[in-house]
Motif scaffolding. Sequence first.
Motif, PDB file in Angstrom:
ATOM      1  N   MET A  67       0.852  -1.192   0.000  1.00 31.50           N
ATOM      2  CA  MET A  67       0.000   0.000   0.000  1.00 31.50           C
ATOM      3  C   MET A  67       0.890   1.245   0.000  1.00 31.50           C
ATOM      4  SD  MET A  67      -2.644   0.931   3.003  1.00 31.50           S
ATOM      5  CE  MET A  67      -4.177   0.164   2.799  1.00 31.50           C
ATOM      6  N   HIS A  68       0.617   2.153  -0.940  1.00 28.23           N
ATOM      7  CA  HIS A  68       1.410   3.388  -1.028  1.00 28.23           C
ATOM      8  C   HIS A  68       0.642   4.540  -0.386  1.00 28.23           C
ATOM      9  CE1 HIS A  68       3.214   0.743  -3.959  1.00 28.23           C
ATOM     10  NE2 HIS A  68       4.233   1.573  -4.124  1.00 28.23           N
ATOM     11  N   LEU A  69       1.330   5.287   0.471  1.00 26.75           N
ATOM     12  CA  LEU A  69       0.728   6.445   1.128  1.00 26.75           C
ATOM     13  C   LEU A  69       1.518   7.694   0.750  1.00 26.75           C
ATOM     14  CD1 LEU A  69       0.232   5.030   4.764  1.00 26.75           C
ATOM     15  CD2 LEU A  69      -1.469   5.119   2.925  1.00 26.75           C
ATOM     16  N   GLU A  70       0.845   8.857   0.834  1.00 32.44           N
ATOM     17  CA  GLU A  70       1.519  10.116   0.492  1.00 32.44           C
ATOM     18  C   GLU A  70       2.512  10.522   1.584  1.00 32.44           C
ATOM     19  OE1 GLU A  70      -1.199  13.396   0.116  1.00 32.44           O
ATOM     20  OE2 GLU A  70       0.393  14.798  -0.434  1.00 32.44           O
ATOM     21  N   ASN A  71       2.138  10.259   2.840  1.00 30.40           N
ATOM     22  CA  ASN A  71       2.993  10.604   3.982  1.00 30.40           C
ATOM     23  C   ASN A  71       2.568   9.737   5.170  1.00 30.40           C
ATOM     24  OD1 ASN A  71       0.637  11.827   5.093  1.00 30.40           O
ATOM     25  ND2 ASN A  71       1.055  13.626   3.817  1.00 30.40           N
ATOM     26  N   THR A  72       3.123  10.021   6.345  1.00 34.35           N
ATOM     27  CA  THR A  72       2.840   9.134   7.493  1.00 34.35           C
ATOM     28  C   THR A  72       1.560   9.519   8.252  1.00 34.35           C
ATOM     29  OG1 THR A  72       4.316  10.492   8.833  1.00 34.35           O
ATOM     30  CG2 THR A  72       5.242   8.461   7.922  1.00 34.35           C
ATOM     31  N   ASP A  73       0.846  10.539   7.781  1.00 36.22           N
ATOM     32  CA  ASP A  73      -0.324  11.024   8.541  1.00 36.22           C
ATOM     33  C   ASP A  73      -1.312   9.910   8.894  1.00 36.22           C
ATOM     34  OD1 ASP A  73       0.788  13.478   8.288  1.00 36.22           O
ATOM     35  OD2 ASP A  73      -0.765  14.336   6.987  1.00 36.22           O
ATOM     36  N   ASP A  74      -1.557   9.000   7.930  1.00 33.58           N
ATOM     37  CA  ASP A  74      -2.562   7.945   8.149  1.00 33.58           C
ATOM     38  C   ASP A  74      -1.937   6.590   8.523  1.00 33.58           C
ATOM     39  OD1 ASP A  74      -4.730   9.524   7.733  1.00 33.58           O
ATOM     40  OD2 ASP A  74      -4.893   9.085   5.581  1.00 33.58           O
ATOM     41  N   LEU A  75      -0.647   6.603   8.852  1.00 28.84           N
ATOM     42  CA  LEU A  75       0.032   5.317   9.094  1.00 28.84           C
ATOM     43  C   LEU A  75      -0.640   4.509  10.208  1.00 28.84           C
ATOM     44  CD1 LEU A  75       2.415   3.601   8.146  1.00 28.84           C
ATOM     45  CD2 LEU A  75       3.835   4.777   9.842  1.00 28.84           C
ATOM     46  N   MET A  76      -1.017   5.190  11.296  1.00 30.50           N
ATOM     47  CA  MET A  76      -1.600   4.465  12.435  1.00 30.50           C
ATOM     48  C   MET A  76      -3.049   4.016  12.179  1.00 30.50           C
ATOM     49  SD  MET A  76       1.047   4.240  14.117  1.00 30.50           S
ATOM     50  CE  MET A  76       0.456   3.160  15.399  1.00 30.50           C
ATOM     51  N   LYS A  77      -3.633   4.534  11.082  1.00 25.79           N
ATOM     52  CA  LYS A  77      -4.967   4.075  10.714  1.00 25.79           C
ATOM     53  C   LYS A  77      -4.898   2.629  10.173  1.00 25.79           C
ATOM     54  CE  LYS A  77      -8.575   5.780   7.618  1.00 25.79           C
ATOM     55  NZ  LYS A  77      -8.852   6.853   6.658  1.00 25.79           N
ATOM     56  N   TYR A  78      -3.789   2.336   9.504  1.00 24.42           N
ATOM     57  CA  TYR A  78      -3.674   1.034   8.826  1.00 24.42           C
ATOM     58  C   TYR A  78      -2.743   0.049   9.549  1.00 24.42           C
ATOM     59  CZ  TYR A  78      -5.695   3.939   5.196  1.00 24.42           C
ATOM     60  OH  TYR A  78      -6.512   4.809   4.518  1.00 24.42           O
ATOM     61  N   THR A  79      -1.889   0.562  10.452  1.00 23.85           N
ATOM     62  CA  THR A  79      -0.889  -0.301  11.098  1.00 23.85           C
ATOM     63  C   THR A  79      -0.918  -0.114  12.613  1.00 23.85           C
ATOM     64  OG1 THR A  79       0.880   1.358  11.065  1.00 23.85           O
ATOM     65  CG2 THR A  79       0.603   0.025   9.072  1.00 23.85           C
ATOM     66  N   LYS A  80      -0.374  -1.108  13.347  1.00 24.96           N
ATOM     67  CA  LYS A  80      -0.371  -0.980  14.814  1.00 24.96           C
ATOM     68  C   LYS A  80       0.864  -1.651  15.421  1.00 24.96           C
ATOM     69  CE  LYS A  80      -3.288  -5.060  15.358  1.00 24.96           C
ATOM     70  NZ  LYS A  80      -4.585  -5.632  15.693  1.00 24.96           N
ATOM     71  N   ASN A  81       1.040  -1.428  16.732  1.00 24.82           N
ATOM     72  CA  ASN A  81       2.102  -2.074  17.523  1.00 24.82           C
ATOM     73  C   ASN A  81       3.509  -1.862  16.938  1.00 24.82           C
ATOM     74  OD1 ASN A  81       0.012  -3.029  19.088  1.00 24.82           O
ATOM     75  ND2 ASN A  81      -0.048  -5.042  18.096  1.00 24.82           N
ATOM     76  N   HIS A  82       3.874  -0.634  16.726  1.00 18.60           N
ATOM     77  CA  HIS A  82       5.201  -0.364  16.153  1.00 18.60           C
ATOM     78  C   HIS A  82       6.337  -0.655  17.122  1.00 18.60           C
ATOM     79  CE1 HIS A  82       3.742   2.595  12.804  1.00 18.60           C
ATOM     80  NE2 HIS A  82       3.082   1.450  12.815  1.00 18.60           N
ATOM     81  N   GLN A  83       7.382  -1.269  16.621  1.00 15.84           N
ATOM     82  CA  GLN A  83       8.605  -1.494  17.400  1.00 15.84           C
ATOM     83  C   GLN A  83       9.343  -0.155  17.561  1.00 15.84           C
ATOM     84  OE1 GLN A  83       9.601  -4.383  18.701  1.00 15.84           O
ATOM     85  NE2 GLN A  83       8.016  -5.664  17.766  1.00 15.84           N
ATOM     86  N   PRO A  84      10.173  -0.035  18.616  1.00 16.40           N
ATOM     87  CA  PRO A  84      10.847   1.249  18.859  1.00 16.40           C
ATOM     88  C   PRO A  84      11.738   1.715  17.700  1.00 16.40           C
ATOM     89  CG  PRO A  84      11.094  -0.222  20.742  1.00 16.40           C
ATOM     90  CD  PRO A  84      10.412  -1.017  19.682  1.00 16.40           C
TER      91      PRO A  84
END
Length: 317
Positions: A67-84
């Motif tokens: 999935m291609h996004l324009e920037n990180t604004d919506d990253l947390m809408k599609y993904t979760k539990n990010h590693q540090p």
Amino acid sequence: MKTRIYTKSDLLKQEVKEDIKNTLLQGKNVIFPTETVYGIGGYALSEKGIKGIYQVKGRPSDNPLIMHLENTDDLMKYTKNHQPYVQKLIDAYWPGPMTLVFEMTDVVPSFITGGLSTIGIRIPSNELAQTVLNICKVPICAPSANISGTPSSTLLKHVISDFTDRVDIIIDGGKSEIGLESTVIDVTKETPVILRPGFITKQMVEAVTGPVSMSSNVRDDEIPKAPGMKYKHYAPKGNLTIVSGDDLDVVKYIQKQMTSRSVGVITFDEYKDCFETDYVYSIGSINNDQEVASNLFIALREMEHNLYKNEYIFLFC
Ligand code: TXA
Ligand code: MG
């Protein structure tokens, strides 16, 4: 279907922007350039748009899309539990030739991910790719714009030969700047795992995150961890043999094959005069990784265009 081809200057026109947006939102497909390779785009939340991609590429349905996004604004809408370490990778290599595989949220439709619970995300840096994402304001899935299993497209003419009148719109971005795909990195674990090698090397990832591992090959009966490693890929129509070793030995080996077979040779500037055949293609200086990378897929395509199916192509490494 008659394909509409747009250039960079066409993309400044309001009616062209509307056409690209409407085409994607209606679940049709648009081929656009990225800095790595051309991609076949479809609106990520449209089952029709995604099915169209699989169909036109002839891609197996268990091979997930990025999935291609324009920037990180919506990253947390599609993904979760990010590693540090994830933010460090984002800061270092996005926008750019890196795809990160995250745990996904419920918003992501399963028809994109081939049954996996993870989603690959990329923020491309290419100006025209950014323009398309900016016009549409929606996530766009885009695998490389080639028929499944064959070399990726890095020139407009390759896209045209595979997809004319099979997609609604093709956007002309000239030659792809990088010419190799993005590096796909699984970031769901404490240590990042490279699933598909690409322009960003293991060393470049390690420089940012510390230790990194490489995915091993997957077995046929497993859901593909790195599907690009399970299926045949980048294969031209001829018989391709990669010859590697000491430079002189490689030259001698290929020269010997040429006495009994019709062959083409993909090599470097420094060695191109060693071979007497009409089909020698130099991908650049052996000391210029960037140049070599950007010409590799072009060379495979040129070779298959110039040689008959049963002839041999030797790739000098
Ligand atoms: O440079 C690129 O990445 C290009 C441009 C157009 O962005 N796209 C591209 O997409 O190469 P594709 O679909 O040809 O290759 C994506 C690779 C495939 O091997 C796919 O199996 C893998 O990434 N992939 C995608 N999502 C994944 C996931 N959730 N888990 C593991 N592998 C994934
Ligand atoms: Mg591909």
